[in-house]
Design an enzyme around this catalytic site. Sequence first.
Site, PDB file in Angstrom:
ATOM      1  N   GLN B 481       0.826  -1.209   0.000  1.00  0.00           N
ATOM      2  CA  GLN B 481       0.000   0.000   0.000  1.00  0.00           C
ATOM      3  C   GLN B 481       0.857   1.254   0.000  1.00  0.00           C
ATOM      4  O   GLN B 481       0.380   2.326   0.344  1.00  0.00           O
ATOM      5  CB  GLN B 481      -0.884   0.034   1.253  1.00  0.00           C
ATOM      6  N   GLY B 482       2.132   1.100  -0.353  1.00  0.00           N
ATOM      7  CA  GLY B 482       3.004   2.260  -0.265  1.00  0.00           C
ATOM      8  C   GLY B 482       3.742   2.331   1.051  1.00  0.00           C
ATOM      9  O   GLY B 482       4.340   3.362   1.369  1.00  0.00           O
ATOM     10  N   SER B 521      -3.008  -4.229   8.918  1.00  0.00           N
ATOM     11  CA  SER B 521      -2.688  -2.844   9.286  1.00  0.00           C
ATOM     12  C   SER B 521      -1.551  -2.776  10.286  1.00  0.00           C
ATOM     13  O   SER B 521      -1.550  -1.958  11.198  1.00  0.00           O
ATOM     14  CB  SER B 521      -3.926  -2.135   9.871  1.00  0.00           C
ATOM     15  N   ALA B 707       2.185   6.922  14.560  1.00  0.00           N
ATOM     16  CA  ALA B 707       1.357   6.353  13.488  1.00  0.00           C
ATOM     17  C   ALA B 707       0.626   5.089  13.948  1.00  0.00           C
ATOM     18  O   ALA B 707       1.131   4.316  14.770  1.00  0.00           O
ATOM     19  CB  ALA B 707       2.227   6.024  12.278  1.00  0.00           C
ATOM     20  N   GLY B 709      -1.820   1.786  12.088  1.00  0.00           N
ATOM     21  CA  GLY B 709      -2.100   1.167  10.797  1.00  0.00           C
ATOM     22  C   GLY B 709      -3.309   1.808  10.161  1.00  0.00           C
ATOM     23  O   GLY B 709      -4.233   2.257  10.848  1.00  0.00           O
ATOM     24  N   VAL B 710      -3.300   1.883   8.834  1.00  0.00           N
ATOM     25  CA  VAL B 710      -4.393   2.585   8.160  1.00  0.00           C
ATOM     26  C   VAL B 710      -5.123   1.742   7.129  1.00  0.00           C
ATOM     27  O   VAL B 710      -6.150   2.178   6.605  1.00  0.00           O
ATOM     28  CB  VAL B 710      -3.896   3.873   7.460  1.00  0.00           C
ATOM     29  N   GLY B 711      -4.641   0.567   6.822  1.00  0.00           N
ATOM     30  CA  GLY B 711      -5.211  -0.167   5.688  1.00  0.00           C
ATOM     31  C   GLY B 711      -6.627  -0.660   5.921  1.00  0.00           C
ATOM     32  O   GLY B 711      -7.492  -0.551   5.040  1.00  0.00           O
ATOM     33  N   GLU B 712      -6.866  -1.235   7.067  1.00  0.00           N
ATOM     34  CA  GLU B 712      -8.124  -1.921   7.281  1.00  0.00           C
ATOM     35  C   GLU B 712      -9.329  -1.005   7.558  1.00  0.00           C
ATOM     36  O   GLU B 712     -10.415  -1.203   6.991  1.00  0.00           O
ATOM     37  CB  GLU B 712      -7.969  -2.890   8.468  1.00  0.00           C
TER      38      GLU B 712
END
Lengths: 764, 764
Positions: B481-482, B521, B707, B709-712
């Site tokens: 995801q980058g 995430s 930070a 996790g941001v994916g989920e």
Amino acid sequence: MTIGQRIPMRDGHLKATGRLKFGADLRLPDLLYARLVLSPHAHGRLRRIETAPARAVPGVVAVLTAADLPWFQREPESHARALLAWERVVYYGQPVAVVLAESEAAAADSAARVEIDIEPLPAVVDPLKAMAPDAPRIWPGGRPGVRADAGAHAADVGSASEGSAVLPPNVSDHVRYTRGEIARGFEEADLVLELTYRTASVHQAYIEPHTTTAALDPATETLTIWTSTQDPFGVREEVADFLGWPENRIRVVPTPVGGGFGGKFTLLEPLVAALAIHTRRPVRLTLTRQEEFLIGTPAHASIITLKTGVKRDGTLTALQARVIFDAGAFPGSPARIAANLLGSFYRFPHYEIEAFEVLTHKPGVGAYRAPGAPQALFALESQMDEMARQLGLDPLEFRLRNVMGEGDELPSGKRYGPIGLRACLEALREHPLWREGRREPGEGIGLAVGGWHGGLEPAAAMCHVDRDGSVRIYVGAVDLQGTHTAMAQLAASILGVPLEQVRILQGDTDTSPYAGASGGSKTIYTVGLAVQRAAEEARQQILRIAAEHLEVAPEDLEIHDGQIYVRGVPEPRMRVGEVAALAQRFGGKFEPVFGRGTSAQREQAPGFAAMLVRVRVDPETGRVTVREVVVAQDVGRALNPLLIEGQMHGGAAQGLGWGLWEALRYDENGVALTASFLDYALPIAPEVPPIETRIVEVPSPHGPFGARGVGEPPVVPGAAAVANAIRDAVGVRMTELPITPERLWTAMTARMIAETRLRHEWGD
Amino acid sequence: MTIGQRIPMRDGHLKATGRLKFGADLRLPDLLYARLVLSPHAHGRLRRIETAPARAVPGVVAVLTAADLPWFQREPESHARALLAWERVVYYGQPVAVVLAESEAAAADSAARVEIDIEPLPAVVDPLKAMAPDAPRIWPGGRPGVRADAGAHAADVGSASEGSAVLPPNVSDHVRYTRGEIARGFEEADLVLELTYRTASVHQAYIEPHTTTAALDPATETLTIWTSTQDPFGVREEVADFLGWPENRIRVVPTPVGGGFGGKFTLLEPLVAALAIHTRRPVRLTLTRQEEFLIGTPAHASIITLKTGVKRDGTLTALQARVIFDAGAFPGSPARIAANLLGSFYRFPHYEIEAFEVLTHKPGVGAYRAPGAPQALFALESQMDEMARQLGLDPLEFRLRNVMGEGDELPSGKRYGPIGLRACLEALREHPLWREGRREPGEGIGLAVGGWHGGLEPAAAMCHVDRDGSVRIYVGAVDLQGTHTAMAQLAASILGVPLEQVRILQGDTDTSPYAGASGGSKTIYTVGLAVQRAAEEARQQILRIAAEHLEVAPEDLEIHDGQIYVRGVPEPRMRVGEVAALAQRFGGKFEPVFGRGTSAQREQAPGFAAMLVRVRVDPETGRVTVREVVVAQDVGRALNPLLIEGQMHGGAAQGLGWGLWEALRYDENGVALTASFLDYALPIAPEVPPIETRIVEVPSPHGPFGARGVGEPPVVPGAAAVANAIRDAVGVRMTELPITPERLWTAMTARMIAETRLRHEWGD
């Protein structure tokens, strides 16, 4: 503990059975094969290259010259950067064009059809003539930069006085070391001996030729270079500098080295990189054996004049040395190393050592196992032997009387720490061959010592322990001599796991931590120390995790055979792999077992060897047969005696090669006369007698477990030992290598004539 | 500092222009292409497979069944280990034979000629029927082991009570969480609402199909596997276990993942490994799109019944939940995660949450972005909305009244640290769409929240600084995801070098330090922390070397733009690359700049999102048009807002897909009805409106720079938000996904009829 065990080289069975894949075995889609077109003149002006007939060969994609590749359109700074000539050729065989074809056969066909028009110019071949102030200049525009190769092998000899600034145009380096008052030293002497020694140009003669493949990734414009090199990071730096690219766009993947001995630093890589960029296709160049002899980087000839003074009782008083190294067309010879070594074995209270590097119309010089040392020690040890004989002293006791040791200062200004030079001599003193001196008629026994101060370079290593209990060690150093095997032993011993569980992974310049070239007898001493530290850190991590998991103190735990034990309890509590797995799983509470080790040795660990040979000289032909060889070597600590003995065997054999057989020859126009193994005589099995080894262990204070580098020292004494044995056998002092039957017969005959004349003159 | 900057994904341009090489682009000499032969029955006994006609196709090298590959001749423990059926087939499309040919065309021709004789058996397709004690057993010999996939995404839900030991034979997992006294909770309620929610089977629908290539090195008998996977170390472990080989004989090289979303853990690798070993040639298998739909590992259907109690003032009193997940033929569904999440958003003083995983004759289940969460939150957030509406409360204020926060205890027994759930709701409360509630006729506005507790896994990273000032960061985590871009930002910011100087190198299972799967995430939160620490260590090393070299104190130095400054002095003193070079050269006196970072996060960093959607419902057709989407998400610290917005966009779009379009369908015999993108409706560009993003930053105490996790999180609220908007628009509560026009029209019509009847009955 696997330290000290006789473990076979890990990839030895693959090499012995031909299953190891070398760089030339790498298969890539769309690969183009390169073939070189070589200059038939040692010096000349390029007038015209006609490529049309060559381009007409089916399967040929391009026929290129420096005119097509801008990187070559300048005065080159090194042999590797001149692998396509621009305007002038400066040695016989210098490539002037390159063919790229879909098959090797098409490339070879095409290369034969390139028509070269070169205007020949006078070639300067003899270094003594090249030193003349009015000799034709090899580089009319100024001397090119100094290559790194020999330096990478070298002891630090930088503190030498730099000598006079006014040098003849073809002299590319000069150094002068002095101590005391040389004139006084000779005044104090009872015997002053002056002899001039000459060594031939010698090729590293690795079995695997140079092979380099390069491919450009069109998406990222990064270049990958697969190459047989001792020095992947050096190749990256050199190619980046050549192309004007940042290093991080170049990835150098070292392929297994089928013999290097110093001859595989950077050679084909700049050219092949340029070809891959130009064509945007993968390109491979694998040299033929002929090309190896013509455009490889051998050790060129040396001329060393020694004048020594000694008292009747064997006390040395003075050394005056003049060293000349022929560097070929590019600087980089080990002249400085030789000069430093001449003053690094015996206590001369007064010395004056001067060395010159001279350029000639020959291919550039390279490193070859202990570069500069076989040349220097052939001279020094022949001289020591001759002095002893002329004074009627025992050559071994004479050496012991004068030999340097801990605290003694070298010409470079450094001082020795603990060294094993004396111990090596003492090991041979006890040997029956020396003690009993038994020889048959026509035989002689010769002794010589040699040594190498050892390279230094920072290094890093990682140690990762995996769930199956296996250990990955990452290093950036190429394995030439079984060093990966020794590193695995280091890690296994420290971690307490079976040797089979340890892998040494070398990777490439992207995936590996830094290490310098594998060479200079520094791999175990520097990279090995980093491995030791990485393994030690991983061990501490394992113990901490296991202690927390088992709820005991880390200091109450110990590891052996891959199992964790509580001290005093016979049953193991858990496996090393289980500890690692605690830190390599979803939700794991411990950090992965991942140790880092770095090293930056600041002290060298000089290694020494001493050699005894017994030879027989055929009085009718001058042919020398080596009957027995004994090598003693101080290795500090023998991490793996089997592999060390392999180094001693190989070094001793190559030393005999220096002494008796090997020589690259050039005619007066610089045309190479030795361009195959039919012309170039290597020692082969029937000529090399059984070699007996005596491992001496004077621990290095800084090496891993006391180890010193072992690769270089055993090659050094060979030539002198042979010459001294011949002197012992037939009474003649041979001062020029190789000691061919022709030369020896000539010398023996001259001596016989002289003695006969003497008898006639004085009556018999 | 590049932290917080909007940096495009580093390989984005390559992906966008089609220049990135994926696994199927890898060219290997002697490669064999594999093609599968699939079962036409969902359940049956393999009687005979006739391969002779298939073997006769020119170019075919072998046609193999499980009878040829002993590793498959046992009851399989996972979907991936059943990729060649042995004796029985257990789902429609299960491979029963595989063809290996010199070309893809020959393989396809041959596969079509394999004749399969299967005795059909009754298939159990409906999970409710499968739960019956007398239902035919999917695994008569006992339930296979649990797969790791879903677990790798999961929050730690291990402390749940394990429920009754006596389960129906096809129930492969069961969990029960309770708090308080459920009966009392319902007694205290003014409103008790019970609804059953159903979600469809949904496919991850990545663009790149699975592709795996394996090759055996005959010299070392080691296996290299190139594969498109999120989890290279997991593949290594799974293949090693499958083959019965040690992990260190297997090297897994992850190729770029063209979309994974949880669907690319281990799938083809055991089969392709077996084929490469059997044939001793490189083998590749790339799935067709049809095969992706038939043998991939989608998220299967769920049935969730919620019964909730609430007081008139909006105080929640009780939650009773029964969760059923259809796992297909192999365990591994996120039923436990869903159960835990149902009790992890709002403060229910009394609850009883029970979850069942049920096996059916379908392909094995896989992870799909926040596995279990879209299902659970579709139910929970629909239920919350419905309660609010029935009580006449503002749905957002109702949530704020009950929402959990720091210190609240989850069903799993853990407690929240600081979280941003409330902040996300508050961010939307201020949004004009919610504040003004503006809608056109036929439109509705829906709100929902979602979240993900975040995975934890130890990780390690290295940071190597090179002579040209460039930085190499090694990680074992795949970039989906980058995350590599964000890691480069972390390293550049810490080291004070330009971003372009930093490369993130991922390597493979031999060359990389450990990291778990990229999923859950957790990549930035765990691997990113290791990168941060490695860079910090390298920074300290740089400062120490520079300080010694410049003869100043390290604390007086600072680094920016790749230059070393003495504090307060405007001119830089040296470049970072020069510092590194001091430690990477022959005779260098400093240890290489080589930082190590490891991490083992023990606290999760839960991430939450809230979503507003505005929809229009066509009253004639039931077709829903999404007109506006707003997503608020707590990311802790936005390391790269551009990429985070990309995650929010993609998650929101996929959430709409869950809500309105996506469904894998099977007939009553288990035959898949949706095996192409013609049958399976993905949200495509014209159907997804502009998505507005609101980044909320409630720092995590443990993540790098705060930070999370941001994916989920952003995929989770979508389906409920859509359902709630439809309820707002047309007054019907849709409880089954996807909300197709047919279903909505039927519900709207039913409601209209009921209202009409009501009016008739009561007079108008």
